[in-house]
Write an enzyme that holds these catalytic residues in place. Structure first.
Site: not given
Ligand code: PLP
Length: 367
Positions: A212, A246, A248-249, A318, A346
């Site tokens: 997050g 953990e 991601g983004r 469209c 994403y």
């Molecule tokens: C999507 C998700 C993440 C990654 O979130 P980001 O906002 O991309 O850092 C980590 N843990 C869980 C459980 C998620 O669902």
């Protein structure tokens, strides 16, 4: 938006062969190599759903401790790309078959899911995903801090701990939490502190505080403050505790670029529209998040266009929803290449590729 020279160069080479995604693997490698030491003894699992592209996973592998997967499909994919990688399996709605996938950690989402895991009779190592009643103000997405389908409240946790006490097959290691997305370092540290307090109250020695980390699309040249976050987590961590994040983004957003070419520039009822090849069926991020995707225009075109004025960039679909950026002041002509940034997370995998049956983009990798 700063456009790295190697991306600009590749965009010029590809001008006749667009739309395309370009992944800057060298940039991703450098970024991940800087994040790793900032987090010191805190473990990092990459959240694969942000972008499961095999080349990205291979680039990240030396810099992370493992991968967080959210489906049996992601688990099988990461296993195929990186056979030895440690996996954590999270996400609501795991089937019995998914619960039987051997992984380093299963993140249990509910007492019902734990009962089904116990019923498989297979050994497993679990964290309980907790949704604490804490405020998550300023988040772009909230997965916790109130009633959501993600994880369980303290009542659900108590029920799980009781189920776990009566058996030996499933080993309990601690807690997992992923309460919100889009938060800066101080706010994430506040949440991590709350989760750690809760975990220690239950005698847990292992805590995954989730992802997050903020990616501000309106300020494309800013980065999440990994140094402050790492220092803060290090201060929160007690000796002997396993602390894990953990993201991601914030790991992969910046390495992805979506390249298109301008087909048409038109004026309709006083507004200027630039129609580009491709669209939100390749890059749904701006629609999903409600922002203007940051972009740079390479002046490779000619003829009448827009000159330093508000332009809305739309794709080939469209539907009035196919908008990549709205009323952004720019100069653009037919034939120009438009390079959208922050398209590495994403982006492609959340997009509705088959709507209207346009060709898929090419995928190119800068090494
Ligand atoms: C999507 C998700 C993440 C990654 O979130 P980001 O906002 O991309 O850092 C980590 N843990 C869980 C459980 C998620 O669902």
């Amino acid at each position: 938006m700063i456009l790295p020279e190697r991306v600009r160069e590749r965009a010029r080479e590809l001008a006749g062969d667009l739309p395309a995604y370009v992944y800057d693997l060298a940039g991703l490698d450098a970024h991940a190599a800087a994040v790793r030491p900032a987090l010191a003894d805190v473990e990092v699992y990459y959240a694969v759903k942000a972008n499961p592209d095999a080349a990205l996973l291979r680039t990240l592998a030396p810099h992370v401790d493992g991968f967080e997967v959210s489906s049996g499909g992601e688990a099988a994919h990461v296993r195929a790309v990186l056979p030895g990688a440690r996996l954590a399996f999270g996400g609501p709605g795991k089937t019995d078959a998914e619960l039987a996938v051997p992984v380093h950690r299963v993140h249990v989402e509910s007492p019902g899911e734990l009962r089904r895991l116990l019923a498989t009779g297979r050994p497993a190592d679990v964290l309980l995903r907790v949704n604490l009643d804490v405020s998550v103000d300023g988040a772009s997405l909230a997965m916790g801090g109130g009633a959501t389908p993600f994880g369980m409240d303290p009542g659900g946790v108590a029920e799980c701990l009781e189920l776990l006490r009566r058996q030996k097959q499933v080993r309990w290691h601690g807690f997992h939490a992923h309460l919100a997305s889009g938060l800066d370092a101080p706010e994430l540290l506040r949440l991590a502190g709350a989760v750690l307090d809760f975990a220690r109250g239950h005698g847990a020695r292992e805590v995954n505080v989730g992802g997050g980390m903020a990616v501000p699309y309106r300020r494309p040249d800013e980065r999440f403050d990994w140094d402050a976050y790492g220092k803060g987590l290090t201060a929160l961590r007690s000796p002997g505790e396993t602390l894990r994040v953990e993201p991601g983004r914030a790991l992969t957003a910046y390495c992805g670029w979506y390249l298109t070419r301008v087909l048409d520039v038109k004026r309709v009822h006083g507004e200027v529209f630039a129609v580009v090849t491709g669209g939100t069926h390749h890059l749904r991020t701006p629609v999903a998040k409600g922002h203007d995707q940051p972009f740079a225009v390479l002046p490779t075109g000619e003829g009448p266009g827009a000159e330093d004025e508000p332009v809305t960039l739309v794709g080939q679909l469209c539907t009035p929803k196919d908008v990549l950026a709205r009323r952004v002041v720019t100069t653009v002509r037919p034939g120009d290449v438009v390079v959208f940034g922050m398209a590495g997370a994403y982006a492609w995998t959340i997009s509705h590729h088959d709507f209207l049956m346009h060709p898929k983009p090419g995928f190119h990798y800068l090494r």
